[in-house]
Design a protein around this motif. Structure first.
Motif, PDB file in Angstrom:
ATOM      1  N   HIS A 128      72.330 -97.394  44.366  1.00 11.27           N
ATOM      2  CA  HIS A 128      71.543 -96.288  43.835  1.00 11.27           C
ATOM      3  C   HIS A 128      70.170 -96.741  43.354  1.00 11.27           C
ATOM      4  O   HIS A 128      69.480 -95.997  42.652  1.00 11.27           O
ATOM      5  N   ALA A 129      69.758 -97.945  43.729  1.00 10.11           N
ATOM      6  CA  ALA A 129      68.508 -98.510  43.205  1.00 10.11           C
ATOM      7  C   ALA A 129      67.300 -97.648  43.537  1.00 10.11           C
ATOM      8  O   ALA A 129      66.322 -97.626  42.776  1.00 10.11           O
ATOM      9  N   GLY A 164      64.313 -99.761  37.352  1.00 10.25           N
ATOM     10  CA  GLY A 164      65.147 -99.958  38.526  1.00 10.25           C
ATOM     11  C   GLY A 164      66.228-101.004  38.343  1.00 10.25           C
ATOM     12  O   GLY A 164      67.268-100.948  39.014  1.00 10.25           O
ATOM     13  N   GLU A 171      75.060 -94.482  35.505  1.00 16.91           N
ATOM     14  CA  GLU A 171      73.884 -95.334  35.658  1.00 16.91           C
ATOM     15  C   GLU A 171      72.628 -94.481  35.818  1.00 16.91           C
ATOM     16  O   GLU A 171      72.715 -93.336  36.281  1.00 16.91           O
ATOM     17  N   PRO A 172      71.479 -95.008  35.341  1.00 19.26           N
ATOM     18  CA  PRO A 172      71.202 -96.396  35.004  1.00 19.26           C
ATOM     19  C   PRO A 172      72.054 -96.863  33.825  1.00 19.26           C
ATOM     20  O   PRO A 172      72.402 -96.079  32.944  1.00 19.26           O
ATOM     21  N   TRP A 229      69.958 -99.824  37.659  1.00 15.90           N
ATOM     22  CA  TRP A 229      70.806 -99.194  38.669  1.00 15.90           C
ATOM     23  C   TRP A 229      71.479-100.259  39.524  1.00 15.90           C
ATOM     24  O   TRP A 229      70.926-101.352  39.719  1.00 15.90           O
ATOM     25  N   THR A 230      72.647 -99.961  40.049  1.00 14.99           N
ATOM     26  CA  THR A 230      73.293-100.843  41.016  1.00 14.99           C
ATOM     27  C   THR A 230      72.594-100.706  42.365  1.00 14.99           C
ATOM     28  O   THR A 230      71.819 -99.771  42.598  1.00 14.99           O
ATOM     29  N   THR A 280      67.874 -94.204  29.334  1.00 18.06           N
ATOM     30  CA  THR A 280      67.243 -92.916  29.617  1.00 18.06           C
ATOM     31  C   THR A 280      66.862 -92.127  28.370  1.00 18.06           C
ATOM     32  O   THR A 280      66.012 -91.241  28.442  1.00 18.06           O
ATOM     33  N   PRO A 310      79.853 -96.783  39.642  1.00 13.63           N
ATOM     34  CA  PRO A 310      78.774 -96.046  38.985  1.00 13.63           C
ATOM     35  C   PRO A 310      78.702 -94.577  39.391  1.00 13.63           C
ATOM     36  O   PRO A 310      78.948 -94.211  40.540  1.00 13.63           O
ATOM     37  N   GLY A 367      65.810 -95.244  40.838  1.00 12.07           N
ATOM     38  CA  GLY A 367      65.003 -95.688  39.714  1.00 12.07           C
ATOM     39  C   GLY A 367      63.871 -96.620  40.064  1.00 12.07           C
ATOM     40  O   GLY A 367      63.186 -97.139  39.171  1.00 12.07           O
ATOM     41  N   PRO A 419      75.749 -91.782  39.304  1.00 12.44           N
ATOM     42  CA  PRO A 419      74.300 -91.755  39.070  1.00 12.44           C
ATOM     43  C   PRO A 419      73.861 -90.571  38.214  1.00 12.44           C
ATOM     44  O   PRO A 419      74.317 -89.442  38.395  1.00 12.44           O
ATOM     45  N   THR A 431      70.606 -88.276  37.377  1.00 18.52           N
ATOM     46  CA  THR A 431      69.400 -87.851  38.085  1.00 18.52           C
ATOM     47  C   THR A 431      68.302 -87.551  37.077  1.00 18.52           C
ATOM     48  O   THR A 431      68.502 -86.736  36.167  1.00 18.52           O
TER      49      THR A 431
END
Length: 398
Positions: free
Chosen positions: A367-368, A360, A121-122, A363-364, A182, A140, A371, A142, A144
């Motif tokens: 991890h919101a 944003g 994710e995203p 993202w879940t 991304t 997920p 983003g 993440p 970066t």
């Protein structure tokens, strides 16, 4: 959060997509829509003319359930031509209603309730909904973001996060490369790690490669199924929409070993059953276009990327330039002190007459924060549209 009436629990929280909200905002305000990723130019005449000729013929009726033999043969030939992978068009290729149906049917066919699906994710928003409809659980990993305005910097992930995401409940890994939102293209080293994890844990692999031909200088798309040991446990998802500027036709497909494709076909036949009769021969014609067409669309899109990225940066919006796809990502903290990307997007039509999408939402919840300050702009638009959008954004910072 209030509960939506009548909606099953597994879909609670999946309301109207942000694309619908931002597209409606563009219409209501007369703004330039750089939010949703659809081109505003027609596809190649060689493709459109075949579709026009097919309308009014028997192609208007139900095509065969797996897709027309003509299109399945063209898909297999295209994959072999560009990726060196051989698939039997009769048993290892399935035509679907866009890549979205291919992914949803794969989740419904392969995921049992409680099974876990590993994603980076995203993540494109349909993934989470598809997993939820199958009763699965998203795990997920993440990505970066690199520092904005840093040439050559790319999104990365921690290998430890990938390994930790694969629990005994994990059933498959869903990988999108080139990656939306991304614009990342997973490197060979990263894919070798994915292969190592998949083979060591017995996961299935589903790869969404709809942007395979929209890769820019300096990046190379490596199809994961070409890596040693992965072809026989990988479903490859593709689509004609992005490649031929025909996103509304919804012609997608999946290729893979016959047992996996048969499983997906079982689910797919009870979703749309069949689709896009007159458009299937047209996409078949497109897949056979010469190499120059495919290199040309990437080159043209790269030029558009450069126009938008330069304009965003000139407007005081630090930007992560993508390696592929339709999308550039902006860090809004310089013009939105609280770093609220959603608030920035909701205000942008009035401030500049342009619409973007808050990253944003990809993202879940856990991890919101990664983003929240990021916004996605699409550059798959005509030159005059991009020029006008860049001008409007520039006046916003004046």
């Amino acid at each position: 959060m209030s509960r939506a009436p009548y909606l099953a629990g597994r879909l609670q929280g999946f309301g109207t997509t942000v694309f619908a909200e931002m597209s409606a905002l563009a219409v209501a305000t007369g703004s330039i829509n750089l939010g949703q990723g659809f081109p505003d130019t027609p596809g190649p005449a060689e493709v459109l003319d075949v579709a026009r000729a097919a309308i009014g013929t028997m192609a208007d009726q139900y095509p065969p359930g797996p897709g027309t033999p003509e299109l399945r043969t063209a898909i297999a030939a295209h994959v072999e031509r560009f990726r060196g992978l051989t698939y039997d068009p009769d048993t290892e290729v399935l035509v679907t209603a866009g890549a979205t149906e291919a992914l949803s049917a794969a989740m419904l066919a392969l995921v049992e309730p409680g099974d876990e699906v590993v994603v980076f994710e995203p993540v494109y928003d349909s993934y989470a909904a598809a997993v939820a409809m199958a009763g699965g659980v998203l795990r997920p990993v993440p990505l970066t973001p690199p520092p904005a305005d840093t040439e050559g910097a790319v999104w990365t992930f921690d290998p430890a996060d990938l390994r930790a995401a694969v629990t005994p409940r994990a059933k498959l890994l869903l990988l999108n490369t080139p990656h939306n939102p991304t614009g990342k293209v997973f490197s060979r080293d990263e894919l070798d790690l994915v292969a190592e994890v998949v083979l060591a844990t017995g996961l299935l692999l589903v790869t969404d490669e709809v942007y395979e031909h929209l890769v820019f200088d300096g990046a190379t798309h490596v199809p994961p199924a070409t890596l040693p040991g992965l072809r026989d446990r990988t479903l490859v998802v593709g689509s004609g929409g992005k490649t031929f500027s025909t996103t509304g036709w919804k012609v997608g497909w999946t290729c893979g070993p016959a047992p996996l494709v048969a499983a997906v076909r079982t689910a797919k036949q009870f979703l749309t059953y069949v689709n896009a009769g007159p458009f299937q021969p047209a996409v078949a014609a497109g897949l056979a276009l010469p190499d120059a067409y495919f290199t040309g669309i990437a080159r043209d899109l790269q030029r558009r990327r450069d126009v938008l990225v330069a304009g965003l940066r000139a407007a005081g919006l630090p930007t992560i330039s993508p390696e592929a796809t339709y999308f550039a990502t902006v860090d809004v903290r310089g013009v939105q002190p609280d770093g609220d990307g959603l608030a920035f997007c909701r205000a942008l039509p009035e401030r500049a007459g342009v619409v973007a999408v808050p990253a944003g939402v990809f993202w879940t919840a856990g991890h919101a924060h990664l983003g929240r300050h990021l916004v996605r702009f699409a550059f798959c638009k005509r030159d005059e549209v991009l020029d006008e959008a860049v001008g409007r954004l520039g006046r916003m910072s004046a």
